[in-house]
Design a protein around this motif. Structure first.
Motif, PDB file in Angstrom:
ATOM      1  N   GLY A 182       0.853  -1.197   0.000  1.00 13.91           N
ATOM      2  CA  GLY A 182       0.000   0.000   0.000  1.00 13.91           C
ATOM      3  C   GLY A 182       0.876   1.229   0.000  1.00 13.91           C
ATOM      4  O   GLY A 182       1.044   1.875  -1.021  1.00 13.91           O
ATOM      5  N   PRO A 183       1.528   1.523   1.154  1.00 13.37           N
ATOM      6  CA  PRO A 183       2.351   2.738   1.198  1.00 13.37           C
ATOM      7  C   PRO A 183       3.668   2.633   0.417  1.00 13.37           C
ATOM      8  O   PRO A 183       4.159   3.620  -0.097  1.00 13.37           O
ATOM      9  CB  PRO A 183       2.655   2.912   2.688  1.00 13.37           C
ATOM     10  CG  PRO A 183       1.737   2.004   3.416  1.00 13.37           C
ATOM     11  CD  PRO A 183       1.347   0.918   2.468  1.00 13.37           C
ATOM     12  N   ARG A 184       4.306   1.459   0.384  1.00 17.70           N
ATOM     13  CA  ARG A 184       5.613   1.355  -0.281  1.00 17.70           C
ATOM     14  C   ARG A 184       5.507   0.650  -1.628  1.00 17.70           C
ATOM     15  O   ARG A 184       6.190   0.981  -2.588  1.00 17.70           O
ATOM     16  CB  ARG A 184       6.613   0.580   0.611  1.00 17.70           C
ATOM     17  CG  ARG A 184       6.854   1.202   1.968  1.00 17.70           C
ATOM     18  CD  ARG A 184       7.844   2.360   1.925  1.00 17.70           C
ATOM     19  NE  ARG A 184       9.135   2.041   1.358  1.00 17.70           N
ATOM     20  CZ  ARG A 184      10.149   1.489   2.002  1.00 17.70           C
ATOM     21  NH1 ARG A 184      10.036   1.169   3.277  1.00 17.70           N
ATOM     22  NH2 ARG A 184      11.306   1.277   1.390  1.00 17.70           N
ATOM     23  N   MET A 185       4.685  -0.411  -1.678  1.00 14.01           N
ATOM     24  CA  MET A 185       4.523  -1.144  -2.922  1.00 14.01           C
ATOM     25  C   MET A 185       3.087  -1.631  -3.072  1.00 14.01           C
ATOM     26  O   MET A 185       2.403  -1.880  -2.078  1.00 14.01           O
ATOM     27  CB  MET A 185       5.516  -2.315  -2.983  1.00 14.01           C
ATOM     28  CG  MET A 185       5.470  -3.237  -1.794  1.00 14.01           C
ATOM     29  SD  MET A 185       7.097  -3.957  -1.476  1.00 14.01           S
ATOM     30  CE  MET A 185       7.145  -5.148  -2.790  1.00 14.01           C
ATOM     31  N   ALA A 186       2.624  -1.731  -4.316  1.00 13.04           N
ATOM     32  CA  ALA A 186       1.242  -2.151  -4.533  1.00 13.04           C
ATOM     33  C   ALA A 186       1.177  -2.995  -5.788  1.00 13.04           C
ATOM     34  O   ALA A 186       2.077  -2.954  -6.630  1.00 13.04           O
ATOM     35  CB  ALA A 186       0.337  -0.929  -4.668  1.00 13.04           C
ATOM     36  N   LEU A 229      -2.707   3.100  -6.315  1.00 17.67           N
ATOM     37  CA  LEU A 229      -1.919   4.343  -6.282  1.00 17.67           C
ATOM     38  C   LEU A 229      -2.233   5.214  -5.065  1.00 17.67           C
ATOM     39  O   LEU A 229      -1.515   6.178  -4.796  1.00 17.67           O
ATOM     40  CB  LEU A 229      -2.190   5.167  -7.547  1.00 17.67           C
ATOM     41  CG  LEU A 229      -1.772   4.552  -8.892  1.00 17.67           C
ATOM     42  CD1 LEU A 229      -2.228   5.445 -10.039  1.00 17.67           C
ATOM     43  CD2 LEU A 229      -0.262   4.347  -8.949  1.00 17.67           C
ATOM     44  N   ALA A 230      -3.319   4.874  -4.344  1.00 21.07           N
ATOM     45  CA  ALA A 230      -3.849   5.774  -3.306  1.00 21.07           C
ATOM     46  C   ALA A 230      -2.787   6.231  -2.317  1.00 21.07           C
ATOM     47  O   ALA A 230      -2.749   7.392  -1.920  1.00 21.07           O
ATOM     48  CB  ALA A 230      -5.004   5.087  -2.577  1.00 21.07           C
ATOM     49  N   LEU A 231      -1.934   5.322  -1.865  1.00 19.12           N
ATOM     50  CA  LEU A 231      -0.997   5.663  -0.795  1.00 19.12           C
ATOM     51  C   LEU A 231       0.383   6.014  -1.337  1.00 19.12           C
ATOM     52  O   LEU A 231       1.379   5.952  -0.613  1.00 19.12           O
ATOM     53  CB  LEU A 231      -0.936   4.510   0.213  1.00 19.12           C
ATOM     54  CG  LEU A 231      -2.301   4.164   0.834  1.00 19.12           C
ATOM     55  CD1 LEU A 231      -2.217   2.909   1.671  1.00 19.12           C
ATOM     56  CD2 LEU A 231      -2.845   5.319   1.671  1.00 19.12           C
ATOM     57  N   ASP A 232       0.422   6.388  -2.633  1.00 16.57           N
ATOM     58  CA  ASP A 232       1.678   6.817  -3.282  1.00 16.57           C
ATOM     59  C   ASP A 232       2.809   5.803  -3.162  1.00 16.57           C
ATOM     60  O   ASP A 232       3.895   6.127  -2.659  1.00 16.57           O
ATOM     61  CB  ASP A 232       2.169   8.150  -2.683  1.00 16.57           C
ATOM     62  CG  ASP A 232       1.320   9.309  -3.152  1.00 16.57           C
ATOM     63  OD1 ASP A 232       0.913   9.278  -4.332  1.00 16.57           O
ATOM     64  OD2 ASP A 232       1.060  10.212  -2.340  1.00 16.57           O
ATOM     65  N   GLN A 258       1.038   7.541 -15.072  1.00 15.34           N
ATOM     66  CA  GLN A 258       1.150   7.630 -13.613  1.00 15.34           C
ATOM     67  C   GLN A 258       2.561   7.293 -13.152  1.00 15.34           C
ATOM     68  O   GLN A 258       3.084   7.883 -12.217  1.00 15.34           O
ATOM     69  CB  GLN A 258       0.131   6.704 -12.952  1.00 15.34           C
ATOM     70  CG  GLN A 258      -1.308   7.156 -13.139  1.00 15.34           C
ATOM     71  CD  GLN A 258      -1.590   8.484 -12.442  1.00 15.34           C
ATOM     72  OE1 GLN A 258      -1.174   8.719 -11.322  1.00 15.34           O
ATOM     73  NE2 GLN A 258      -2.271   9.389 -13.125  1.00 15.34           N
ATOM     74  N   GLN A 259       3.176   6.321 -13.830  1.00  8.35           N
ATOM     75  CA  GLN A 259       4.537   5.920 -13.466  1.00  8.35           C
ATOM     76  C   GLN A 259       5.501   7.092 -13.660  1.00  8.35           C
ATOM     77  O   GLN A 259       6.325   7.388 -12.788  1.00  8.35           O
ATOM     78  CB  GLN A 259       4.953   4.718 -14.325  1.00  8.35           C
ATOM     79  CG  GLN A 259       6.365   4.243 -14.099  1.00  8.35           C
ATOM     80  CD  GLN A 259       7.252   4.562 -15.272  1.00  8.35           C
ATOM     81  OE1 GLN A 259       6.830   4.455 -16.423  1.00  8.35           O
ATOM     82  NE2 GLN A 259       8.470   4.945 -14.988  1.00  8.35           N
ATOM     83  N   VAL A 260       5.368   7.787 -14.782  1.00  7.77           N
ATOM     84  CA  VAL A 260       6.262   8.904 -15.082  1.00  7.77           C
ATOM     85  C   VAL A 260       5.981  10.059 -14.116  1.00  7.77           C
ATOM     86  O   VAL A 260       6.890  10.613 -13.491  1.00  7.77           O
ATOM     87  CB  VAL A 260       6.106   9.347 -16.557  1.00  7.77           C
ATOM     88  CG1 VAL A 260       6.873  10.626 -16.831  1.00  7.77           C
ATOM     89  CG2 VAL A 260       6.562   8.225 -17.496  1.00  7.77           C
ATOM     90  N   LEU A 279      -8.923  11.042  -6.721  1.00  6.89           N
ATOM     91  CA  LEU A 279      -8.146   9.948  -7.305  1.00  6.89           C
ATOM     92  C   LEU A 279      -8.873   9.341  -8.518  1.00  6.89           C
ATOM     93  O   LEU A 279      -8.254   9.017  -9.542  1.00  6.89           O
ATOM     94  CB  LEU A 279      -7.915   8.886  -6.225  1.00  6.89           C
ATOM     95  CG  LEU A 279      -6.749   7.933  -6.383  1.00  6.89           C
ATOM     96  CD1 LEU A 279      -5.444   8.680  -6.646  1.00  6.89           C
ATOM     97  CD2 LEU A 279      -6.598   7.091  -5.120  1.00  6.89           C
ATOM     98  N   MET A 280     -10.193   9.210  -8.410  1.00  6.25           N
ATOM     99  CA  MET A 280     -10.976   8.694  -9.550  1.00  6.25           C
ATOM    100  C   MET A 280     -10.816   9.621 -10.754  1.00  6.25           C
ATOM    101  O   MET A 280     -10.730   9.185 -11.897  1.00  6.25           O
ATOM    102  CB  MET A 280     -12.459   8.538  -9.155  1.00  6.25           C
ATOM    103  CG  MET A 280     -12.709   7.352  -8.230  1.00  6.25           C
ATOM    104  SD  MET A 280     -14.377   7.341  -7.512  1.00  6.25           S
ATOM    105  CE  MET A 280     -15.404   6.916  -8.923  1.00  6.25           C
TER     106      MET A 280
END
Ligand SMILES: Nc1ncnc2c1ncn2[C@@H]1O[C@H](COP(=O)(O)OP(=O)(O)OP(=O)(O)O)[C@@H](O)[C@H]1O
Ligand code: SF4
Ligand SMILES: [Mg+2]
Length: 339
Positions: A98-102, A178-181, A209-211, A144-145
């Motif tokens: 969530g916060p580090r990886m998703a 992506l919610a928790l960056d 979003q990745q960029v 976010l939506m």
């Protein structure tokens, strides 16, 4: 050297010699047999390989989702910014999701809860992890939506998953990821269930979003054209190992492993016939009984005695490229062969 420089030089994700087995009624299946991978912040890495090559098992192990029987991680390291995830207690390990990886899976429907409005499911993440009030969480969900381009987000926030199309549902799943960056996003065949036009839109969203977020993206697929269009680096997997890794354009045009060479060629010829499926003669080895030497030897036109005697390890070639083939210098560039 300053700490900042050190941090910049440490890849976001490094996987070293990862090994994962499954206990089955027929014996031990070696699904992952020494995987090496590296992803930097802001980099998109495609993982390409035939069905059963170990792409999903690699991804799920990185996410800490395969830490119970019948799966067993029997060796290796998974380093996130240099910290070995395999040495963390499982509770700490899972708190990073969530916060580090998703991760985004192929099937958006099963990733969403059918009985709750989508806005509430997204908002819940902000409530649990960031302590937002109900109203603030709803506002964050709408925002976010909007960012993942769901039209009329503020009027759709209370809709249920079944009220959205497959593509829109996958956007919602991506929004939740992506919610928790997170610094790292792993997408496992995120568009396979969607039609071609929607596939392209979802891939464009992931790339954007990745960029924008300078995130590391791992995109798993068996579609070489997706790798070509979306990723800057690629790792090619075969029978539980990475057999070639490097910048995508170079790897696909001038492969340094016969399997990559075969994939590139078969896809091109199949494209001419109107089909996307690669067809290299022969089949991968039995994971219950792996050969002593190179796993690709029974399908390889360059195989020699040496190949059957020992396993070729992934070796640096310079310019961020690596291959696991004793005879990589004999692999012909793809362009030279194409007509
Ligand atoms: N729970 C399990 N028990 C036994 N074997 C498993 C289990 N999960 C995966 N495997 C085996 O591990 C190997 C790698 O599977 P994996 O799902 O990673 O393949 P993949 O590359 O993702 O393929 P695909 O393109 O079909 O998704 C396969 O041979 C699979 O049968
Ligand atoms: S090591 Fe030998 S068998 Fe394996 S891919 Fe290279 S040439 Fe082929
Ligand atoms: Mg898979």
């Amino acid at each position: 050297m300053s700490n900042q420089t050190d941090a910049q030089q440490t890849p976001l994700l490094q996987v070293h010699d990862l090994r994962v087995e499954f206990s089955t009624s027929q014996g031990i299946a070696t699904a992952i047999n020494g995987v090496d991978l590296s992803v930097s912040a802001g980099q998109s890495l495609g993982i390409l390989g035939e069905s059963g090559s170990g792409k999903s098992v690699t991804a799920r192990t990185i996410m800490g989702l395969l830490d119970t029987p019948p799966a067993r991680v029997v060796g290796g390291q998974i380093l996130l910014e240099g910290e070995d995830l395999l040495s963390l207690p499982s509770k700490v390990r899972r708190s990073l999701n969530g916060p580090r990886m998703a991760m985004v899976f192929q099937d958006a429907l099963s990733a969403l809860n059918p009985v709750h409005p989508v806005g509430r499911q997204i908002g819940e993440l902000f409530r649990v992890h960031r302590g937002y009030s109900r109203a603030a969480a709803k506002r964050a969900a709408i925002e976010l939506m909007d960012r993942v381009k769901i039209p009329a987000a503020s009027s759709r926030v209370n809709d249920y998953p079944h009220q959205f199309s497959g593509g829109m549902r996958q956007r919602i799943v991506i929004a939740m990821a992506l919610a928790l960056d997170p610094q790292l996003l792993i997408a496992d065949e995120p568009t396979t269930a969607l039609d071609v036009t929607v596939q392209a839109q979802i891939l464009a969203l992931l790339k954007e979003q990745q960029v924008e977020r300078n995130m590391g993206l791992v995109l798993i697929t068996h579609d070489i054209s997706v790798v070509r269009e979306v990723t800057d680096h690629v790792a090619v997997m075969y029978a539980g190992r990475v057999v070639e890794q490097g910048p995508t354009a170079q790897v696909l045009s001038a492969p340094r492993h016969p399997y990559t060479r075969g994939l590139a060629e078969s896809v091109a010829s199949e494209e001419l016939k109107g089909s996307r499926l690669p067809a290299i003669p022969g089949s991968p080895p039995d994971l219950l009984n792996l050969p002593m030497g190179c796993s690709f030897a029974n399908r390889c036109w360059l195989a020699t005695e040496e190949c059957n005697g020992r396993v070729p390890t992934l070796t640096e070639l310079g310019e961020s490229r690596a291959t696991a083939c004793f005879h990589h210098e004999e692999v012909q560039p793809y362009a030279a062969h194409s007509r």
